[in-house]
Write a protein that holds these residues in place. Sequence first.
Motif, mmCIF file in Angstrom:
data_model
loop_
_atom_site.group_PDB
_atom_site.id
_atom_site.type_symbol
_atom_site.label_atom_id
_atom_site.label_comp_id
_atom_site.label_asym_id
_atom_site.label_seq_id
_atom_site.Cartn_x
_atom_site.Cartn_y
_atom_site.Cartn_z
ATOM 1 N N ASN A 89 14.165 -10.160 54.983
ATOM 2 C CA ASN A 89 14.839 -9.752 56.213
ATOM 3 C C ASN A 89 15.003 -10.898 57.194
ATOM 4 O OD1 ASN A 89 15.338 -7.181 55.605
ATOM 5 N ND2 ASN A 89 13.407 -6.371 56.379
ATOM 6 N N THR A 90 13.993 -11.787 57.186
ATOM 7 C CA THR A 90 14.020 -12.873 58.160
ATOM 8 C C THR A 90 15.281 -13.701 58.010
ATOM 9 O OG1 THR A 90 11.668 -12.975 57.760
ATOM 10 C CG2 THR A 90 12.583 -14.665 59.164
ATOM 11 N N SER A 91 15.576 -14.108 56.767
ATOM 12 C CA SER A 91 16.733 -14.977 56.579
ATOM 13 C C SER A 91 18.025 -14.216 56.886
ATOM 14 C CB SER A 91 16.769 -15.552 55.168
ATOM 15 O OG SER A 91 16.783 -14.500 54.233
ATOM 16 N N ASN A 92 18.059 -12.905 56.555
ATOM 17 C CA ASN A 92 19.258 -12.116 56.882
ATOM 18 C C ASN A 92 19.477 -12.053 58.387
ATOM 19 O OD1 ASN A 92 19.853 -11.614 54.292
ATOM 20 N ND2 ASN A 92 18.926 -9.589 54.191
ATOM 21 N N THR A 93 18.356 -11.759 59.115
ATOM 22 C CA THR A 93 18.448 -11.677 60.569
ATOM 23 C C THR A 93 18.894 -13.018 61.134
ATOM 24 O OG1 THR A 93 16.606 -10.153 60.507
ATOM 25 C CG2 THR A 93 17.187 -11.020 62.653
ATOM 26 N N GLU A 94 18.301 -14.084 60.607
ATOM 27 C CA GLU A 94 18.633 -15.423 61.084
ATOM 28 C C GLU A 94 20.113 -15.705 60.825
ATOM 29 O OE1 GLU A 94 18.124 -18.835 63.026
ATOM 30 O OE2 GLU A 94 16.691 -17.192 62.839
ATOM 31 N N TYR A 95 20.586 -15.318 59.644
ATOM 32 C CA TYR A 95 21.992 -15.557 59.307
ATOM 33 C C TYR A 95 22.892 -14.777 60.264
ATOM 34 C CZ TYR A 95 26.489 -15.356 57.037
ATOM 35 O OH TYR A 95 27.828 -15.423 56.799
ATOM 36 N N ASP A 96 22.555 -13.515 60.504
ATOM 37 C CA ASP A 96 23.340 -12.689 61.430
ATOM 38 C C ASP A 96 23.376 -13.333 62.810
ATOM 39 O OD1 ASP A 96 22.280 -9.445 60.142
ATOM 40 O OD2 ASP A 96 23.832 -10.848 59.500
ATOM 41 N N SER A 141 25.652 -16.368 62.940
ATOM 42 C CA SER A 141 27.072 -16.020 62.922
ATOM 43 C C SER A 141 27.481 -15.362 64.246
ATOM 44 C CB SER A 141 27.421 -15.126 61.736
ATOM 45 O OG SER A 141 26.706 -13.923 61.800
ATOM 46 N N GLU A 142 26.565 -14.584 64.842
ATOM 47 C CA GLU A 142 26.877 -13.970 66.147
ATOM 48 C C GLU A 142 27.002 -15.046 67.233
ATOM 49 O OE1 GLU A 142 24.597 -10.544 67.435
ATOM 50 O OE2 GLU A 142 24.435 -9.847 65.359
ATOM 51 N N LEU A 143 26.128 -16.048 67.173
ATOM 52 C CA LEU A 143 26.205 -17.153 68.138
ATOM 53 C C LEU A 143 27.537 -17.883 67.991
ATOM 54 C CD1 LEU A 143 22.597 -18.652 67.818
ATOM 55 C CD2 LEU A 143 23.528 -17.443 69.806
ATOM 56 N N LYS A 144 27.915 -18.130 66.733
ATOM 57 C CA LYS A 144 29.167 -18.861 66.491
ATOM 58 C C LYS A 144 30.367 -18.043 66.955
ATOM 59 C CE LYS A 144 31.440 -22.008 63.392
ATOM 60 N NZ LYS A 144 32.531 -21.963 64.359
ATOM 61 N N ASP A 145 30.349 -16.743 66.668
ATOM 62 C CA ASP A 145 31.456 -15.879 67.117
ATOM 63 C C ASP A 145 31.591 -15.923 68.645
ATOM 64 O OD1 ASP A 145 31.955 -15.195 64.527
ATOM 65 O OD2 ASP A 145 30.994 -13.217 64.633
ATOM 66 N N PHE A 146 30.432 -15.854 69.315
ATOM 67 C CA PHE A 146 30.428 -15.907 70.786
ATOM 68 C C PHE A 146 30.980 -17.249 71.275
ATOM 69 C CE2 PHE A 146 27.871 -17.287 74.558
ATOM 70 C CZ PHE A 146 28.505 -16.487 75.506
ATOM 71 N N ASP A 147 30.506 -18.349 70.663
ATOM 72 C CA ASP A 147 30.938 -19.694 71.051
ATOM 73 C C ASP A 147 32.446 -19.855 70.838
ATOM 74 O OD1 ASP A 147 30.300 -22.188 72.066
ATOM 75 O OD2 ASP A 147 29.695 -23.038 70.135
#
Length: 367
Positions: A5-12, A15-21
């Motif tokens: 789960n950790t890596s999935n959460t980290e990946y999400d 990608s959310e940070l990049k979408d925001f940026d």
Amino acid sequence: MVTDNTSNTEYDRISELKDFDDTKAGVKGLVDAGITQVPRIFHQPPDKIQTTSVSGDAQFSIPVIDLEGVNKDPITRKETGDKIGNASKKWGFFQVVNHGIPLTVLEEMKDGIRRFYEQDLEVKKQYYTRDYTKPGVYNSNFDLYTSLAVNWRDTFFSLMAPNPPKMEDLPAVCRDIMVEYSKQVQNLGNLLLELLFEALGLKPDHLKDLDCGRGLAMICHYYPACPQPELALGTSKHADNDFITVLLQDHIGGLQVLHENKWIDVPPTPGALVINIGDLLQLISNDAFISVEHRVLANSAGPRISVACFFSTSVMSDSRLYGPIKELLSEENPPKYRETTVRDYVIYSNGRGLDVDGTSPLLHFRL
């Protein structure tokens, strides 16, 4: 099959940070889109957001110091310098009134920054970058990809001295007032640095030799109203990585200083400017003055506008080394820090992000 789960959460999260940026619209863009819930990238760890604060208690209020007459009367100058020195030893923060910058200039500076953020997004996007060598840098969170949580604010940064940007490189809606205000703040900052050095018993020549007032970085923040202020922070806990900071804040409030393990409100005072000691002044004063952690709460009211002027050459290339001032040292007071350039200190400090591990970047430079 076991999933991580950790890596999935980290990946999400990435990608959310990049979408925001990639929107280049910042936090203001989210608010303009009508969000009613704070996205999870902004959620602070619960221990970072504890809000116990002290307000209105005379024992815990930032000193307000009147600068009237400091350039006319030596006795007034000495008394004022002593007050500034004491505040810088005990609090690391104080407010100044009768500082010589007209109220009309302060108001126009705040208005100019509001105009920048509230202009057409397509015009504003031209300045959106993470390249701090550009003359004007607009983005949301310099530490977007390294912080524990994104702060609820957008920022415009420009290094106004020693090599000011060309006028045409600054935003049309605020360029004139940025230039005017930066000149006035530089004069005030140099006066404050003189008084601080005098409070340490040093001669004025020391200040000229050290050139602490040479660089001026203007950092203009816009904190939109937050729909769930209990989940986010406007600015995470940090100390400033400069010599001194001169802060202009509007009427909204939210700035807090950590003093004796309590968060103390710094109430907006009409016409006053907030001054704080930065890490580099703590380093060269060998801990005589203290650079203190502070933060900004998120607020359901807004936008809050503030302009922080950092006396620092920031990431500009400069080989000059700064260490504890030799005249302050003795057998009883040996040097506590190794020498560093301003650039190396700022890059190290900014590279860590705000309040990621809870320690001061100064520790890295301690002997």
